[in-house]
Design a protein around this motif. Structure first.
Motif, PDB file in Angstrom:
ATOM      1  N   ALA A  61       0.852  -1.192   0.000  1.00  0.00           N
ATOM      2  CA  ALA A  61       0.000   0.000   0.000  1.00  0.00           C
ATOM      3  C   ALA A  61       0.888   1.242   0.000  1.00  0.00           C
ATOM      4  N   TYR A  62       0.434   2.291  -0.680  1.00  0.00           N
ATOM      5  CA  TYR A  62       1.160   3.557  -0.658  1.00  0.00           C
ATOM      6  C   TYR A  62       0.680   4.327   0.566  1.00  0.00           C
ATOM      7  N   HIS A  63       1.488   4.309   1.619  1.00  0.00           N
ATOM      8  CA  HIS A  63       1.138   4.811   2.946  1.00  0.00           C
ATOM      9  C   HIS A  63       1.139   6.337   2.975  1.00  0.00           C
ATOM     10  N   GLU A  92      -8.905  -4.354   5.966  1.00  0.00           N
ATOM     11  CA  GLU A  92      -9.251  -2.931   6.086  1.00  0.00           C
ATOM     12  C   GLU A  92      -8.473  -2.065   5.105  1.00  0.00           C
ATOM     13  N   GLU A  93      -7.181  -2.343   4.934  1.00  0.00           N
ATOM     14  CA  GLU A  93      -6.323  -1.470   4.141  1.00  0.00           C
ATOM     15  C   GLU A  93      -6.372  -1.742   2.644  1.00  0.00           C
ATOM     16  N   SER A  94      -6.840  -2.943   2.244  1.00  0.00           N
ATOM     17  CA  SER A  94      -6.802  -3.292   0.820  1.00  0.00           C
ATOM     18  C   SER A  94      -8.125  -3.818   0.282  1.00  0.00           C
ATOM     19  N   GLY A  95      -9.034  -4.198   1.176  1.00  0.00           N
ATOM     20  CA  GLY A  95     -10.287  -4.792   0.743  1.00  0.00           C
ATOM     21  C   GLY A  95     -10.155  -6.255   0.369  1.00  0.00           C
ATOM     22  N   ILE A  96      -8.967  -6.802   0.469  1.00  0.00           N
ATOM     23  CA  ILE A  96      -8.710  -8.169   0.020  1.00  0.00           C
ATOM     24  C   ILE A  96      -8.761  -9.145   1.195  1.00  0.00           C
ATOM     25  N   GLU A  97      -9.226 -10.342   0.915  1.00  0.00           N
ATOM     26  CA  GLU A  97      -9.269 -11.427   1.904  1.00  0.00           C
ATOM     27  C   GLU A  97      -7.966 -12.212   1.785  1.00  0.00           C
ATOM     28  N   ALA A  98      -7.213 -12.249   2.864  1.00  0.00           N
ATOM     29  CA  ALA A  98      -5.944 -12.984   2.878  1.00  0.00           C
ATOM     30  C   ALA A  98      -6.061 -14.151   3.849  1.00  0.00           C
ATOM     31  N   ARG A 144      -8.786  -2.293  -3.115  1.00  0.00           N
ATOM     32  CA  ARG A 144      -9.122  -0.866  -3.004  1.00  0.00           C
ATOM     33  C   ARG A 144      -8.245  -0.271  -1.906  1.00  0.00           C
ATOM     34  N   ASN A 145      -8.082   1.031  -1.972  1.00  0.00           N
ATOM     35  CA  ASN A 145      -7.294   1.679  -0.927  1.00  0.00           C
ATOM     36  C   ASN A 145      -8.218   2.145   0.202  1.00  0.00           C
ATOM     37  N   LYS A 146      -7.619   2.493   1.332  1.00  0.00           N
ATOM     38  CA  LYS A 146      -8.338   3.033   2.493  1.00  0.00           C
ATOM     39  C   LYS A 146      -7.867   4.472   2.606  1.00  0.00           C
ATOM     40  N   LYS A 151      -2.911   5.807  -0.281  1.00  0.00           N
ATOM     41  CA  LYS A 151      -3.354   6.395  -1.549  1.00  0.00           C
ATOM     42  C   LYS A 151      -3.636   5.343  -2.609  1.00  0.00           C
ATOM     43  N   ALA A 152      -3.002   4.166  -2.467  1.00  0.00           N
ATOM     44  CA  ALA A 152      -3.148   3.113  -3.470  1.00  0.00           C
ATOM     45  C   ALA A 152      -2.703   1.782  -2.878  1.00  0.00           C
ATOM     46  N   VAL A 153      -3.149   0.701  -3.511  1.00  0.00           N
ATOM     47  CA  VAL A 153      -2.738  -0.655  -3.151  1.00  0.00           C
ATOM     48  C   VAL A 153      -2.442  -1.369  -4.464  1.00  0.00           C
TER      49      VAL A 153
END
Length: 188
Positions: A61-63, A92-98, A144-146, A151-153
Motif C-alpha cells: 500500500a502507498y502509505h 481494512e487497508e486493501s479490501g482483500i481477503e488474505a 481498493r485503498n483506504k 493512496k493506493a494498493v
C-alpha cells in the motif's frame, strides 16, 4: 499459546531478529502495557507480507504518513491474537481477503516511528514492537485503498517491491529479509 510464549519459541532468522526478540520479551515480561497506544513510547503492532499463490508477488500500500509503498499492518489495540490483527488490517487497508500461509510468526522487528501528525494531532516518536505474518491472497481479487491510510494498493514482483519503497532502512533490513525468507521457503 500465550503471546509471550509464542515469541519465546520463535527462532530468529538473523541477528536483528535475535536482538529485537530479546527486547520484545523483556518488555512483555516487565508487564508494561504494550497492547494499546496508551503506552506512548512503545506498543505492539502486527504486519503482513501478503503474497500471491505462486509467492512471486507481494501486495503493498502507498502509505499516506510515510509517503512510500509499504507492507500492510497496524496497531493491535488491545487484541492479543496478532495473526487476527494482521488479517483484519489487510482486509481494512486493501479490501482483500488474505489467508495465513502458516499461523507461525514469519518475522519479528522493532521499528522506529518518527513523530508525525495523524488525524490533526501530533504523535510523538515511538517504537513499534512488530510481529509479521506471511499471508496469501488472490492477486486477481478486487483491491481498493483506504483513503485515510493509503493512496493506493498494488501487487509488485518481489524485487520490484524493494524498488518501489522509498524507505531505505525498511528495504535493506525488513523487506529484503522477508523476500529472502520467502525464497528459502520456496526452495524447500
Amino acid at each position: 499459546m500465550q503471546l509471550i510464549e509464542t515469541i519465546k519459541h520463535y527462532q530468529p532468522y538473523n541477528e536483528q531478529e535475535e536482538k529485537d526478540r530479546e527486547e520484545i520479551i523483556r518488555r512483555l515480561e516487565s508487564k508494561e502495557n504494550l497492547l494499546t497506544r496508551e503506552n506512548k513510547s512503545a506498543h505492539l503492532t502486527a504486519s503482513a507480507w501478503v503474497v500471491n499463490k505462486e509467492k512471486t508477488k507481494v501486495l503493498m500500500a502507498y502509505h499516506n504518513i510515510y509517503d512510500s509503498w509499504a507492507w500492510l499492518g497496524g496497531h493491535v489495540d488491545g487484541e492479543e491474537d496478532l495473526l487476527k490483527v494482521a488479517l483484519k488490517e489487510v482486509k481494512e487497508e486493501s479490501g482483500i481477503e488474505a489467508f495465513p500461509v502458516s499461523a507461525d510468526i514469519f518475522s519479528l522487528e522493532i521499528l522506529t516511528v518518527d513523530g508525525h501528525v495523524k488525524n490533526g494531532e501530533y504523535v510523538s516518536s515511538h517504537l513499534h514492537l512488530n510481529v509479521t505474518y506471511l499471508l496469501e491472497a488472490d492477486e486477481n481479487a478486487a483491491i481498493r485503498n483506504k483513503e485515510d491510510e493509503n493512496k493506493a494498493v498494488a501487487w509488485f514482483g518481489l524485487d520490484e517491491a524493494l524498488l518501489k519503497s522509498s524507505e531505505p532502512w525498511f528495504v535493506e533490513h525488513i523487506y529484503q529479509k522477508l523476500n529472502d525468507k520467502l525464497r528459502k521457503m520456496k526452495d524447500i
